[in-house]
Enzyme design. Structure first.
Site, PDB file in Angstrom:
ATOM      1  N   LYS A  69       0.833  -1.211  -0.095  1.00 36.30           N
ATOM      2  CA  LYS A  69      -0.184   0.064  -0.049  1.00 36.30           C
ATOM      3  C   LYS A  69       0.808   1.241  -0.107  1.00 36.30           C
ATOM      4  O   LYS A  69       0.563   2.419  -0.572  1.00 36.30           O
ATOM      5  CB  LYS A  69      -0.916   0.047   1.129  1.00 36.30           C
ATOM      6  N   ASP A 105      -9.773   2.738   2.085  1.00 34.49           N
ATOM      7  CA  ASP A 105      -9.878   2.127   3.404  1.00 34.49           C
ATOM      8  C   ASP A 105     -10.459   3.204   4.432  1.00 34.49           C
ATOM      9  O   ASP A 105     -11.132   2.903   5.412  1.00 34.49           O
ATOM     10  CB  ASP A 105      -8.477   1.835   3.844  1.00 34.49           C
TER      11      ASP A 105
HETATM   12  P1  NAP Z   1       0.494  -3.496   7.619  1.00 38.83           P
HETATM   13  O1  NAP Z   1       0.663  -2.102   6.902  1.00 38.83           O
HETATM   14  O2  NAP Z   1       1.600  -4.532   7.542  1.00 38.83           O
HETATM   15  O3  NAP Z   1       0.633  -3.021   9.189  1.00 38.83           O
HETATM   16  C1  NAP Z   1       0.370  -4.190  10.218  1.00 38.83           C
HETATM   17  C2  NAP Z   1       0.269  -3.459  11.899  1.00 38.83           C
HETATM   18  O4  NAP Z   1       0.002  -4.699  12.531  1.00 38.83           O
HETATM   19  C3  NAP Z   1       1.591  -2.884  12.030  1.00 38.83           C
HETATM   20  O5  NAP Z   1       1.596  -1.768  12.986  1.00 38.83           O
HETATM   21  C4  NAP Z   1       2.302  -3.991  12.816  1.00 38.83           C
HETATM   22  O6  NAP Z   1       3.144  -3.652  13.836  1.00 38.83           O
HETATM   23  C5  NAP Z   1       1.304  -4.750  13.443  1.00 38.83           C
HETATM   24  N1  NAP Z   1       1.557  -6.087  13.839  1.00 38.83           N
HETATM   25  C6  NAP Z   1       1.695  -7.187  12.743  1.00 38.83           C
HETATM   26  N2  NAP Z   1       1.647  -8.261  13.492  1.00 38.83           N
HETATM   27  C7  NAP Z   1       1.753  -7.965  14.610  1.00 38.83           C
HETATM   28  C8  NAP Z   1       1.926  -8.979  15.858  1.00 38.83           C
HETATM   29  N3  NAP Z   1       2.136 -10.299  15.844  1.00 38.83           N
HETATM   30  N4  NAP Z   1       1.648  -8.299  16.961  1.00 38.83           N
HETATM   31  C9  NAP Z   1       1.814  -7.068  17.393  1.00 38.83           C
HETATM   32  N5  NAP Z   1       1.348  -6.169  15.917  1.00 38.83           N
HETATM   33  C10 NAP Z   1       1.402  -6.647  14.843  1.00 38.83           C
HETATM   34  O7  NAP Z   1      -0.936  -3.905   7.380  1.00 38.83           O
HETATM   35  P2  NAP Z   1      -2.611  -3.059   7.105  1.00 38.83           P
HETATM   36  O8  NAP Z   1      -2.635  -2.836   5.729  1.00 38.83           O
HETATM   37  O9  NAP Z   1      -2.427  -2.135   8.068  1.00 38.83           O
HETATM   38  O10 NAP Z   1      -3.599  -4.221   7.610  1.00 38.83           O
HETATM   39  C11 NAP Z   1      -3.441  -4.514   8.662  1.00 38.83           C
HETATM   40  C12 NAP Z   1      -4.667  -5.677   8.868  1.00 38.83           C
HETATM   41  O11 NAP Z   1      -5.945  -4.901   8.721  1.00 38.83           O
HETATM   42  C13 NAP Z   1      -4.763  -6.952   8.153  1.00 38.83           C
HETATM   43  O12 NAP Z   1      -5.047  -7.866   8.840  1.00 38.83           O
HETATM   44  C14 NAP Z   1      -5.740  -6.445   6.932  1.00 38.83           C
HETATM   45  O13 NAP Z   1      -6.373  -7.789   6.503  1.00 38.83           O
HETATM   46  C15 NAP Z   1      -6.664  -5.805   7.790  1.00 38.83           C
HETATM   47  N6  NAP Z   1      -7.555  -4.950   6.867  1.00 38.83           N
HETATM   48  C16 NAP Z   1      -8.957  -5.021   6.734  1.00 38.83           C
HETATM   49  C17 NAP Z   1      -9.558  -4.143   6.070  1.00 38.83           C
HETATM   50  C18 NAP Z   1     -11.022  -4.133   5.887  1.00 38.83           C
HETATM   51  O14 NAP Z   1     -11.720  -3.507   5.029  1.00 38.83           O
HETATM   52  N7  NAP Z   1     -11.661  -4.740   6.725  1.00 38.83           N
HETATM   53  C19 NAP Z   1      -8.667  -3.023   5.208  1.00 38.83           C
HETATM   54  C20 NAP Z   1      -7.488  -3.163   5.404  1.00 38.83           C
HETATM   55  C21 NAP Z   1      -6.825  -3.751   6.437  1.00 38.83           C
HETATM   56  P3  NAP Z   1       4.790  -3.332  13.571  1.00 38.83           P
HETATM   57  O15 NAP Z   1       4.746  -1.888  13.267  1.00 38.83           O
HETATM   58  O16 NAP Z   1       5.265  -3.393  14.979  1.00 38.83           O
HETATM   59  O17 NAP Z   1       5.262  -4.461  12.535  1.00 38.83           O
END
Ligand code: NAP
Length: 276
Positions: A69, A105
């Site tokens: 993204k 989003d």
């Molecule tokens: P991203 O940019 O990769 O960010 C992931 C975040 O989660 C970071 O803050 C990361 O922390 C944290 N994280 C990952 N694994 C972790 C763990 N084991 N323990 C603690 N923190 C952890 O991902 P994103 O695009 O923001 O998406 C995140 C989630 O939202 C995904 O599950 C995605 O499927 C969901 N999502 C849903 C929608 C919807 O429409 N419902 C839309 C977008 C995303 P660090 O900085 O410490 O790595």
């Protein structure tokens, strides 16, 4: 559905991608609106090559998901104002070879929240500092919500808090925040790790609104515990469908068939389409 020489191609690019329910959702929308279009999942680590393919083959629109993204931004010809401010893109529109980035989003989360909660003067704790947290933090701040950020990696969390002009709280100390609204944006608790939960139950108080943007499973462990504690819970399905509806509108100029899209995703979750 007939695929012929006029069929328009759309897709989602990410790595990994086989868990994505965007194809099921968007193909249901195309079918419902009787459009000669098809939507596929492209698993790719190489954003630049992916976008060259999009230009070269005339793919009309692309959803962008983890981990691209932010990485996609330098390869686009133009960003709309919101995605430029957020610094992350989840949607590309191909205007005759000119690729324009958007972030739906933010709007998807806002619509899902506003459907259930009056956001005025609320205090919100966002768990996570990735692309989704950026989009949600940005749009909630614009809406006048008092936001705090908690994140595993302190540097990344502080960087987002600085960008938003809001406080950062270490994950271990979120108990002191006592928010009206908690929005969980990390993948912790997502299929297949159903038993994981990033928030200690002590943090959850009766009357609090708890949104987990994960939609698989529909009720994460966090939401189950929150519901038992008397919180109002919101799962990630509405956000997912509304961000997709906004993509559909950008690509086709038509209103999205929200009910058909929601049903398609629910059916797919029930049938395990996310597990291949
Ligand atoms: P991203 O940019 O990769 O960010 C992931 C975040 O989660 C970071 O803050 C990361 O922390 C944290 N994280 C990952 N694994 C972790 C763990 N084991 N323990 C603690 N923190 C952890 O991902 P994103 O695009 O923001 O998406 C995140 C989630 O939202 C995904 O599950 C995605 O499927 C969901 N999502 C849903 C929608 C919807 O429409 N419902 C839309 C977008 C995303 P660090 O900085 O410490 O790595």
């Amino acid at each position: 559905m007939i695929i012929d020489q006029y069929t328009r191609l759309y897709g989602v690019m990410g790595y990994p991608i086989r868990h994505s329910l965007s194809p099921v959702m968007h193909n249901a929308a195309f079918l419902e609106r009787d459009l000669n279009a098809v939507y596929l999942a492209f698993e790719s680590k190489d954003v630049e090559a992916g976008l060259q393919g999009m230009r070269g083959l005339g793919i009309k629109g692309m959803s962008i998901t983890i981990p691209h993204k932010s990485g996609v931004v330098p390869f686009l010809d133009e960003l709309d104002g919101l995605s430029e401010n957020i610094g992350a893109v989840n949607t590309i529109v191909n205007n005759d070879g000119r690729l324009v980035g958007y972030n739906t989003d933010a709007m998807g989360a806002l619509i899902a929240l506003k459907d259930k909660v009056d956001l005025l003067n609320k205090r919100c704790l966002i768990i996570g500092a990735g692309g989704a947290a950026r989009a949600i933090g940005f749009v909630l701040k614009e809406y006048g919500v008092e936001v705090s950020i908690a994140n595993r990696t302190i540097g990344r969390g502080k960087a987002l808090a600085n960008t938003l002009g809001c406080p950062f709280v270490p994950l271990k100390e979120i108990g002191v925040v006592d928010p009206d609204l908690l929005v969980q944006t990390t993948p912790v608790g997502m299929h297949p790790d159903h038993n994981q939960c990033i928030v200690s139950p002590d943090v959850l108080k009766q009357g609090m609104v708890v949104m987990d943007i994960i939609y698989n499973p529909l009720e994460t462990r966090l939401l189950r515990v929150a519901r038992a504690k008397g919180c109002l819970t919101i799962n990630g399905l509405d956000m997912f469908v509304h961000q997709g509806a906004e993509q559909f509108r950008l690509w086709t100029g038509l209103d999205a068939p929200i009910d058909a899209m929601t049903l398609a995703v629910k059916n797919a979750l029930g049938k395990g389409h996310d597990r291949d």
